[in-house]
Design a protein around this motif. Structure first.
Motif, PDB file in Angstrom:
ATOM      1  N   SER A   1      64.248  26.815 -76.964  1.00  0.00           N
ATOM      2  CA  SER A   1      65.531  26.943 -77.670  1.00  0.00           C
ATOM      3  C   SER A   1      65.464  27.866 -78.879  1.00  0.00           C
ATOM      4  N   THR A   2      64.261  28.317 -79.271  1.00  0.00           N
ATOM      5  CA  THR A   2      64.146  29.228 -80.409  1.00  0.00           C
ATOM      6  C   THR A   2      64.306  30.692 -80.003  1.00  0.00           C
ATOM      7  N   LEU A   3      64.398  30.961 -78.696  1.00  0.00           N
ATOM      8  CA  LEU A   3      64.598  32.338 -78.238  1.00  0.00           C
ATOM      9  C   LEU A   3      65.968  32.852 -78.654  1.00  0.00           C
ATOM     10  N   LYS A   4      66.098  34.187 -78.711  1.00  0.00           N
ATOM     11  CA  LYS A   4      67.347  34.815 -79.154  1.00  0.00           C
ATOM     12  C   LYS A   4      67.736  35.942 -78.203  1.00  0.00           C
ATOM     13  N   PRO A   5      69.039  36.225 -78.095  1.00  0.00           N
ATOM     14  CA  PRO A   5      69.481  37.379 -77.322  1.00  0.00           C
ATOM     15  C   PRO A   5      68.793  38.658 -77.795  1.00  0.00           C
ATOM     16  N   GLY A   6      68.445  39.493 -76.827  1.00  0.00           N
ATOM     17  CA  GLY A   6      67.733  40.725 -77.113  1.00  0.00           C
ATOM     18  C   GLY A   6      66.237  40.601 -76.898  1.00  0.00           C
ATOM     19  N   GLU A   7      65.723  39.378 -76.881  1.00  0.00           N
ATOM     20  CA  GLU A   7      64.296  39.177 -76.634  1.00  0.00           C
ATOM     21  C   GLU A   7      64.014  39.233 -75.129  1.00  0.00           C
ATOM     22  N   THR A   8      62.737  39.309 -74.791  1.00  0.00           N
ATOM     23  CA  THR A   8      62.328  39.676 -73.436  1.00  0.00           C
ATOM     24  C   THR A   8      61.605  38.549 -72.715  1.00  0.00           C
ATOM     25  N   VAL A   9      61.871  38.454 -71.428  1.00  0.00           N
ATOM     26  CA  VAL A   9      61.115  37.600 -70.510  1.00  0.00           C
ATOM     27  C   VAL A   9      60.648  38.486 -69.365  1.00  0.00           C
ATOM     28  N   ARG A  10      59.381  38.407 -69.011  1.00  0.00           N
ATOM     29  CA  ARG A  10      58.844  39.191 -67.898  1.00  0.00           C
ATOM     30  C   ARG A  10      58.373  38.259 -66.799  1.00  0.00           C
ATOM     31  N   VAL A  11      58.637  38.654 -65.558  1.00  0.00           N
ATOM     32  CA  VAL A  11      58.190  37.878 -64.402  1.00  0.00           C
ATOM     33  C   VAL A  11      57.343  38.778 -63.516  1.00  0.00           C
ATOM     34  N   VAL A  12      56.086  38.392 -63.310  1.00  0.00           N
ATOM     35  CA  VAL A  12      55.184  39.113 -62.416  1.00  0.00           C
ATOM     36  C   VAL A  12      55.436  38.608 -60.993  1.00  0.00           C
ATOM     37  N   ARG A  13      55.672  39.553 -60.064  1.00  0.00           N
ATOM     38  CA  ARG A  13      56.067  39.207 -58.705  1.00  0.00           C
ATOM     39  C   ARG A  13      54.963  39.540 -57.702  1.00  0.00           C
ATOM     40  N   SER A  14      55.079  38.943 -56.518  1.00  0.00           N
ATOM     41  CA  SER A  14      54.060  39.130 -55.483  1.00  0.00           C
ATOM     42  C   SER A  14      54.053  40.539 -54.905  1.00  0.00           C
ATOM     43  N   ASP A  15      55.110  41.331 -55.140  1.00  0.00           N
ATOM     44  CA  ASP A  15      55.138  42.705 -54.635  1.00  0.00           C
ATOM     45  C   ASP A  15      54.496  43.690 -55.612  1.00  0.00           C
ATOM     46  N   GLY A  16      53.877  43.172 -56.677  1.00  0.00           N
ATOM     47  CA  GLY A  16      53.224  44.027 -57.662  1.00  0.00           C
ATOM     48  C   GLY A  16      54.136  44.505 -58.769  1.00  0.00           C
ATOM     49  N   LYS A  17      55.415  44.209 -58.694  1.00  0.00           N
ATOM     50  CA  LYS A  17      56.366  44.623 -59.719  1.00  0.00           C
ATOM     51  C   LYS A  17      56.447  43.568 -60.823  1.00  0.00           C
ATOM     52  N   VAL A  18      56.722  44.041 -62.022  1.00  0.00           N
ATOM     53  CA  VAL A  18      56.991  43.157 -63.152  1.00  0.00           C
ATOM     54  C   VAL A  18      58.456  43.323 -63.526  1.00  0.00           C
ATOM     55  N   ALA A  19      59.241  42.278 -63.308  1.00  0.00           N
ATOM     56  CA  ALA A  19      60.666  42.313 -63.618  1.00  0.00           C
ATOM     57  C   ALA A  19      60.866  41.957 -65.092  1.00  0.00           C
TER      58      ALA A  19
END
Length: 222
Positions: free
Chosen positions: A142-160
């Motif tokens: 709940s301390t996160l703010k708009p504009g901050e980033t979340v990254r998801v590492v995927r099985s196809d080698g891409k990082v979303a």
């Protein structure tokens, strides 16, 4: 198109709609039974946290083109120092996304029958806020703010790469599951990070709210 095909397509749409409705209702109930330390929000425990300070609203980037399907392997939240493995989860007996076991407090669960992170639609990631003895992976969500980033590492080698655009602590009383978990804008690849929030009701053995962080795809690496 034949009438039989039309009836079949209509039935499939109805089943999909009913499944989504059941899931949303189950998510409304999600988080019951968690115990432990109080939730770390130092300010309000309900509502749109960032809307309380609109003067600080950042300029958000344009959405990126959605990716294809791929299994999420890890979620990184740099602002929280989180690097957590992701495991596929289904629904529990109440129809909610089944979170990881309590003995895996650092693991995030992904609703594998739904949208993959980075694909078109809203992907659902759930995690515990705490256990009976210590904070868990989404303790400071709940301390996160708009504009901050979340990254998801995927099985196809891409990082979303997702940009947060909304952070809410929504009370369970009068909870609008569709507003919380359904896609906010058609055509986008969106992400929901979900955990328990508010205060812990020891009599009911549950938290009084849910934290819902919403983000959308703004870039890809790899």
């Amino acid at each position: 198109m034949s009438h039989d095909r039309e009836r079949t397509s209509g039935t499939e749409r109805l089943v999909a709609a009913l499944t989504w409705t059941l899931l949303l209702f189950g998510l409304w109930l999600w988080g019951r039974g968690l115990t432990g330390v109080p939730h770390p929000t130092g300010g309000p425990t309900t509502g749109n946290l960032f809307a309380l300070a609109p003067a600080h609203a950042p300029r958000l980037p344009a959405p990126a083109k959605p990716l294809g399907d791929a299994v999420p392997q890890r979620v990184d939240i740099p602002q929280l120092g989180v690097q957590a493995p992701v495991v596929r989860r289904g629904l529990d007996a109440q129809g909610a996304v089944d979170p990881p076991p309590f003995d895996q407090p650092g693991v995030v669960g992904w609703y594998g029958a739904g949208t993959a992170p980075g694909a078109r639609g809203a992907a659902l990631l759930v995690g515990h806020v705490d256990t009976e003895t210590r904070p868990a992976v989404f303790y400071k969500l709940s301390t996160l703010k708009p504009g901050e980033t979340v990254r998801v590492v995927r099985s196809d080698g891409k990082v979303a790469r997702f940009t947060i655009d909304d952070v809410r602590v929504l009370p369970r009383a009068g909870f609008d599951a569709h507003q919380a978990y359904a896609p906010h804008r058609p055509g986008r690849a969106e992400l929901r990070l979900i955990t328990c929030g508010g205060s812990f009701d020891r009599a009911a053995h549950s938290y009084t709210a849910n934290v819902v962080v919403s983000a959308y795809l703004t870039g890809t690496a790899g």
